[in-house]
Design an enzyme around this catalytic site. Structure first.
Site, PDB file in Angstrom:
ATOM      1  N   LYS A  23       1.058  -1.168  -0.036  1.00  0.00           N
ATOM      2  CA  LYS A  23      -0.328   0.040   0.193  1.00  0.00           C
ATOM      3  C   LYS A  23       1.059   0.944   0.336  1.00  0.00           C
ATOM      4  O   LYS A  23       2.584   1.273   0.462  1.00  0.00           O
ATOM      5  CB  LYS A  23      -1.003   0.150   0.668  1.00  0.00           C
ATOM      6  CG  LYS A  23      -0.334  -0.187   2.804  1.00  0.00           C
ATOM      7  CD  LYS A  23       0.360   1.182   2.976  1.00  0.00           C
ATOM      8  CE  LYS A  23       1.233   1.216   3.899  1.00  0.00           C
ATOM      9  NZ  LYS A  23       0.738   1.099   5.378  1.00  0.00           N
ATOM     10  N   HIS A  26      -0.210  -6.066   5.733  1.00  0.00           N
ATOM     11  CA  HIS A  26      -0.165  -7.125   6.533  1.00  0.00           C
ATOM     12  C   HIS A  26      -1.060  -7.265   7.988  1.00  0.00           C
ATOM     13  O   HIS A  26      -1.033  -8.252   8.988  1.00  0.00           O
ATOM     14  CB  HIS A  26       1.585  -6.628   7.112  1.00  0.00           C
ATOM     15  CG  HIS A  26       1.394  -5.100   8.188  1.00  0.00           C
ATOM     16  ND1 HIS A  26       1.459  -4.614   7.984  1.00  0.00           N
ATOM     17  CD2 HIS A  26       1.798  -5.968   9.329  1.00  0.00           C
ATOM     18  CE1 HIS A  26       1.673  -3.158   8.942  1.00  0.00           C
ATOM     19  NE2 HIS A  26       1.712  -4.589   9.834  1.00  0.00           N
ATOM     20  N   LYS A  31      -1.885 -10.908  10.848  1.00  0.00           N
ATOM     21  CA  LYS A  31      -1.712 -11.210  12.388  1.00  0.00           C
ATOM     22  C   LYS A  31      -2.626 -12.291  12.913  1.00  0.00           C
ATOM     23  O   LYS A  31      -4.182 -12.500  12.583  1.00  0.00           O
ATOM     24  CB  LYS A  31      -1.968 -10.068  12.673  1.00  0.00           C
ATOM     25  CG  LYS A  31      -1.153  -8.648  12.645  1.00  0.00           C
ATOM     26  CD  LYS A  31      -1.263  -7.680  13.042  1.00  0.00           C
ATOM     27  CE  LYS A  31      -0.676  -6.201  13.123  1.00  0.00           C
ATOM     28  NZ  LYS A  31       0.475  -6.231  13.647  1.00  0.00           N
ATOM     29  N   GLU A  64       0.189   4.242  18.227  1.00  0.00           N
ATOM     30  CA  GLU A  64       1.031   4.630  18.094  1.00  0.00           C
ATOM     31  C   GLU A  64       2.810   5.579  18.988  1.00  0.00           C
ATOM     32  O   GLU A  64       1.495   6.566  19.145  1.00  0.00           O
ATOM     33  CB  GLU A  64       2.117   4.417  16.381  1.00  0.00           C
ATOM     34  CG  GLU A  64       1.393   3.264  16.162  1.00  0.00           C
ATOM     35  CD  GLU A  64       1.933   3.187  14.548  1.00  0.00           C
ATOM     36  OE1 GLU A  64       2.303   2.055  14.421  1.00  0.00           O
ATOM     37  OE2 GLU A  64       1.897   4.262  13.722  1.00  0.00           O
ATOM     38  N   ASP A 116      -1.798   5.398   5.123  1.00  0.00           N
ATOM     39  CA  ASP A 116      -1.908   4.807   5.824  1.00  0.00           C
ATOM     40  C   ASP A 116      -1.863   4.016   6.419  1.00  0.00           C
ATOM     41  O   ASP A 116      -1.221   2.452   6.205  1.00  0.00           O
ATOM     42  CB  ASP A 116      -0.589   5.113   6.661  1.00  0.00           C
ATOM     43  CG  ASP A 116       1.388   4.814   7.338  1.00  0.00           C
ATOM     44  OD1 ASP A 116       1.410   3.866   6.165  1.00  0.00           O
ATOM     45  OD2 ASP A 116       1.643   4.783   7.896  1.00  0.00           O
ATOM     46  N   HIS A 160      -5.085  -1.188   7.222  1.00  0.00           N
ATOM     47  CA  HIS A 160      -4.962  -1.955   7.912  1.00  0.00           C
ATOM     48  C   HIS A 160      -6.696  -1.496   8.857  1.00  0.00           C
ATOM     49  O   HIS A 160      -6.775  -2.147   9.017  1.00  0.00           O
ATOM     50  CB  HIS A 160      -4.076  -1.531   8.614  1.00  0.00           C
ATOM     51  CG  HIS A 160      -2.937  -1.635   8.408  1.00  0.00           C
ATOM     52  ND1 HIS A 160      -2.403  -2.625   7.045  1.00  0.00           N
ATOM     53  CD2 HIS A 160      -2.202  -0.583   8.610  1.00  0.00           C
ATOM     54  CE1 HIS A 160      -1.653  -2.016   6.588  1.00  0.00           C
ATOM     55  NE2 HIS A 160      -0.421  -0.711   7.553  1.00  0.00           N
ATOM     56  N   LYS A 199       0.739   8.906  15.355  1.00  0.00           N
ATOM     57  CA  LYS A 199       1.954   8.611  15.546  1.00  0.00           C
ATOM     58  C   LYS A 199       2.630   9.220  17.496  1.00  0.00           C
ATOM     59  O   LYS A 199       1.710  10.463  17.195  1.00  0.00           O
ATOM     60  CB  LYS A 199       3.093   9.523  15.313  1.00  0.00           C
ATOM     61  CG  LYS A 199       2.540   9.003  13.483  1.00  0.00           C
ATOM     62  CD  LYS A 199       3.464   7.426  13.528  1.00  0.00           C
ATOM     63  CE  LYS A 199       3.304   6.215  12.013  1.00  0.00           C
ATOM     64  NZ  LYS A 199       3.315   4.981  11.824  1.00  0.00           N
TER      65      LYS A 199
HETATM   66  C1  BG6 Z   1       2.538   0.577   8.308  1.00  0.00           C
HETATM   67  C2  BG6 Z   1       2.478   1.611   8.307  1.00  0.00           C
HETATM   68  O1  BG6 Z   1       1.979   0.258   7.557  1.00  0.00           O
HETATM   69  O2  BG6 Z   1       1.643  -0.523   9.570  1.00  0.00           O
HETATM   70  C3  BG6 Z   1       3.160   1.689   9.470  1.00  0.00           C
HETATM   71  O3  BG6 Z   1       3.458   2.494   7.642  1.00  0.00           O
HETATM   72  C4  BG6 Z   1       2.839   1.393  10.808  1.00  0.00           C
HETATM   73  O4  BG6 Z   1       3.369   3.722   9.720  1.00  0.00           O
HETATM   74  C5  BG6 Z   1       2.595   0.328  10.622  1.00  0.00           C
HETATM   75  O5  BG6 Z   1       3.599   2.127  11.745  1.00  0.00           O
HETATM   76  C6  BG6 Z   1       2.293  -0.945  12.115  1.00  0.00           C
HETATM   77  O6  BG6 Z   1       2.475  -1.966  11.562  1.00  0.00           O
HETATM   78  P1  BG6 Z   1       2.908  -2.895  13.165  1.00  0.00           P
HETATM   79  O7  BG6 Z   1       1.793  -3.978  12.354  1.00  0.00           O
HETATM   80  O8  BG6 Z   1       3.401  -2.640  13.822  1.00  0.00           O
HETATM   81  O9  BG6 Z   1       1.434  -2.705  14.233  1.00  0.00           O
END
Ligand code: BG6
Length: 487
Positions: free
Chosen positions: A157, A187, A191, A225, A244, A249, A335
């Site tokens: 993405k 991704h 999970k 995050e 993002d 997600h 963030k």
């Molecule tokens: C990514 C984003 O796809 O997913 C990042 O680009 C983000 O900005 C990350 O931090 C979070 O993934 P995970 O698996 O660490 O929660």
């Protein structure tokens, strides 16, 4: 089709995918170092692959020796556990590198050498870990290099930045690859905990009957995050939190939570149900969105001094169908927030009438919740009111909790990228998104993209701008938790 096998099958009985040459574009980049190379190393070491070669390529003019050295460092730093010299020796011989400057002919030659080394019929997996702007160039190059037959392509993405660009990108990719060959990776869907939502909902008789507007009051998907943009200023400033994290997600997780039971555990059936959710989503209204930017973001390397990019978003969305009409879904991510977390929280309706008197504690800690933690531990908690021991009738909020760590099999978990790479090698689309789903999501996002609200500043280490409380009223954000998970 998600693999299961005969009755009483176990993961050990799964057959490894065909031998593969993996062509890794962006091989010296961050994702490759943190996830892809360590992931391929782990899959190989754990016996989850048949014979495999990895041809790395990127704009860097390095050779195979330097690439192998970089890969070893990456596996040691970001992989799991020690890398023994024997294990490394066995994996290293699978790696080669060809710089992007070698062009289509150089790439085709490197792939042909790797195929000869395998020595039996193999497939190609092109992994495009490249910035969005570079993706179509790579796809054309693969066409020119004649690396399309027996090939699949994994794309990262964001898949476009709006509906028009997503359509354009899909059309460009379809000139070279058929839709069945394309794996748009998200991704979060790899999970364990996300897959556990499907198991919990559809493998049990307990939850599905109450999984609707009749029993559920509202739902939160909350992914704060603590990370900043981690040196990805150039990418992030053009992308922002909505593209993002949310369009990819969070909306994908929402689809797992909200979809109807698929007719079978197969890619088409699951994709059809997910896409129905996306089609039923009402357009995101700007007044239902809070955008934020953390103080100091504009000083990050690669970020414009007058950037209006959001590093935080909270929004309310609605799914306009029989199951979910009137149930708000609250999504939040950002963030540099106070704590990291990835939770889905289902708040149930409160009883219509209570025989427990005021002062007994009933309802004092909010409604009953079913909470999923999308972390590796795959924790699930069901909270409810129960009687406090002793005289009288006082109620406390109690909970039943589960964590994968209790089973002692957490080590068997495949990291999300590992699982998805293996699925793509096996041609299994179940956990990937198709062109139609992506376009639906951009369509839903159009009202917000056309007229975004003002981006508000929030302090680093906070939970976002204060306006988020107004957005969720009369409910409250579950995070920060009033009561911690049990260890
Ligand atoms: C990514 C984003 O796809 O997913 C990042 O680009 C983000 O900005 C990350 O931090 C979070 O993934 P995970 O698996 O660490 O929660």
């Amino acid at each position: 089709m998600l693999e299961t096998g005969p009755q009483d099958a176990s993961p050990e009985t799964l057959v490894p995918p065909d031998p593969h040459v993996v062509v890794l574009f962006g091989a010296t980049g961050d994702l490759s170092k943190r996830k892809l190379l360590p992931g391929l190393f782990h899959l190989d070491r754990a016996g989850h692959l048949s014979d495999c070669r990895v041809v790395g390529t990127s704009l860097e003019s390095i050779d195979t020796t330097a690439f192998r050295r970089m890969a070893r460092q990456a596996c040691e730093e970001f992989g799991r556990g020690q890398v023994s010299p024997e294990e490394w020796h066995a994996f290293e011989r699978r790696l080669s590198y060809v710089p992007g400057s070698a062009g289509p002919t150089g790439l085709a030659e490197a792939v042909s050498v790797a195929e000869d080394e395998i020595g039996e019929p193999s497939r190609l997996l092109h992994y495009l870990s490249v910035p969005p702007k570079a993706a179509t160039g790579v796809v054309r190059m693969l066409g020119d290099a004649g690396l399309v037959e027996r090939a699949r392509i994994v794309m990262e993405k964001p898949f476009g930045v709006d509906l028009a660009s997503a359509r354009e990108l899909n059309a460009e990719v379809h000139k070279v690859f058929a839709e069945e060959q394309i794996f748009r990776i998200d991704h979060f869907l790899g999970k364990e905990a996300a897959l556990n939502i499907l198991a919990l909902r559809f493998a049990n008789g307990l939850f599905e009957p109450i999984w609707s507007r009749n029993f559920i009051d509202h739902i939160q998907i909350d992914v704060p995050e603590t990370l900043s943009i981690e040196g990805r200023g150039g990418f992030y400033d053009e992308t922002g939190a909505f593209r993002d994290m949310v369009v990819t997600h969070l909306f994908q997780v929402l689809a797992f939570v909200a979809m109807e039971p698929p007719v079978e555990l197969a890619p088409t059936a699951i994709t059809v149900e997910k896409n129905k959710v996306f089609r039923s989503m009402k357009g995101i209204r700007p007044e239902d969105v809070v955008l934020g930017q953390y103080a100091g973001y504009r000083d990050e390397p690669g970020v414009a001094a007058d950037s209006e990019t959001e590093t935080f978003i909270a929004l309310k969305c609605r799914i306009d169908n029989w199951r979910w009409s009137g149930v708000p879904f609250y999504l939040r991510t950002g963030k540099q927030m106070a704590e990291g977390g990835r939770i889905i929280s289902i708040a149930f309706r409160e009883p219509p009438k209570s025989m427990f008197p005021q002062g007994s504690g009933v309802g004092r800690k909010g409604p009953d919740h079913l909470t999923f933690d999308l972390d590796e531990s795959s924790r699930v908690s069901l909270s409810y009111y129960g009687k406090r021991p002793g005289p009288g009738m006082f109620l406390d909020k109690l909970s039943m909790q589960f964590s994968l760590n209790e089973l002692g099999i957490a080590g068997d978990t495949l990291e999300a990228y590992e699982r998805l790479i293996r699925d793509a090698m096996g041609g299994d689309h179940t956990l990937f998104t198709n062109a139609e789903g992506i376009e639906e999501l951009w369509n839903t996002s159009a009202p917000l993209l056309e007229d975004p609200p003002e981006v508000l500043t929030y302090e680093r280490g906070s939970w976002g701008p204060e306006e988020i409380h107004e957005l969720i009223r009369p409910n409250r954000w579950r995070l920060p938790f009033q009561r911690r998970w049990r260890d």
